[in-house]
Design an enzyme around this catalytic site. Structure first.
Site, PDB file in Angstrom:
ATOM      1  CG  ASP A  13       4.975  -5.361  -2.571  1.00 11.46           C
ATOM      2  OD1 ASP A  13       4.303  -4.829  -3.538  1.00 11.46           O
ATOM      3  OD2 ASP A  13       4.922  -6.477  -2.269  1.00 11.46           O
ATOM      4  CG  ASP A  15      -1.341  -7.174  -3.498  1.00 10.74           C
ATOM      5  OD1 ASP A  15      -2.189  -7.523  -2.809  1.00 10.74           O
ATOM      6  OD2 ASP A  15      -1.180  -6.740  -4.470  1.00 10.74           O
ATOM      7  CG  ASP A 173       6.169  -9.842  -1.538  1.00 12.96           C
ATOM      8  OD1 ASP A 173       6.151  -9.081  -2.495  1.00 12.96           O
ATOM      9  OD2 ASP A 173       5.177 -11.071  -1.662  1.00 12.96           O
TER      10      ASP A 173
END
Length: 220
Positions: A13, A15, A173
């Site tokens: 991922d 961001d 995240d």
């Protein structure tokens, strides 16, 4: 600590995992809201809205600021313009992120970045931060019909990588990343420092958690 064996590839991922982009989101969103004579949103509110794609972010920010849904098109156009102008300016690579990518590459894994951020913005950001060269593929939220937490982006990334989902490590995240990985049948690790919609990330169903991307070495 358990180790993953037989891995062929990794999907990472962007961001909240590789780059802290909250500052970019705050500046672009508040500039767009200002054009519509709406009040700015504090960073803590914006952070809670990040992770489900730009459309969701803009719609949610509009509601949080007290704007009518009918203002969405104007808010979207303004946000796209402002985000394009600030992309990367208020963002920083997380400590250990580049080292983690190097560990994955040295382990012989093929790498793809899969994010809900639009592909163009994602590629530009990765290029600015010196991370683009690690990835054979970059797929944004506009690349496929559905975004994470749907497994489609991960399955399509596996297809592009030539890897089996069960042998493709997902690193993210948030609960979005974990849900997509579980549905795709992929192992998943979550970093403990990103954005998880205001919820404790360690409560999410994942195979493990990383205090730093560099710590992925202990899982390989």
């Amino acid at each position: 600590m358990p180790r993953f064996t037989g891995l062929q590839a990794a999907i990472v991922d962007l961001d909240g995992t590789l780059v802290d982009t909250l500052g970019d989101f705050v500046v672009a969103l508040n500039a767009a809201l200002g054009e519509l004579a709406l009040p700015p949103l504090p960073a803590a509110v914006v952070e809670r809205l990040v992770g489900k794609g730009s459309e969701y972010l803009v719609r949610s920010a509009l509601r949080e600021a007290g704007g009518a849904d009918s203002l969405y098109e104007a808010a979207w156009d303004a946000y796209q313009r402002h985000y394009g102008a600030v992309n990367g300016r208020h963002a920083a690579v997380y400590p250990g992120a580049q080292q983690g990518l190097q560990v994955l590459r040295e382990a012989g894994l093929r790498l793809a970045c899969v994010t809900n951020k639009p592909t163009g913005f994602a590629r530009d950001l990765l290029q600015q931060k010196g991370l683009l060269a690690y990835f054979g593929h970059v797929f944004g939220g506009d690349a496929f019909e559905r975004k994470k937490p749907d497994p489609l982006p991960l399955l399509e990334a596996c297809r592009a990588l030539g890897s089996a989902p069960a042998r493709t490590l997902v690193i993210g995240d948030s609960a979005n990343d974990a849900a997509a990985a579980r549905a795709a049948g992929s192992p998943v690790l979550l970093v403990g420092y990103g954005y998880n919609h205001g919820q404790p990330v360690r409560a999410v169903d994942a195979d493990g958690f990383l205090d730093s991307m560099a710590a992925v070495a202990g899982w390989l």
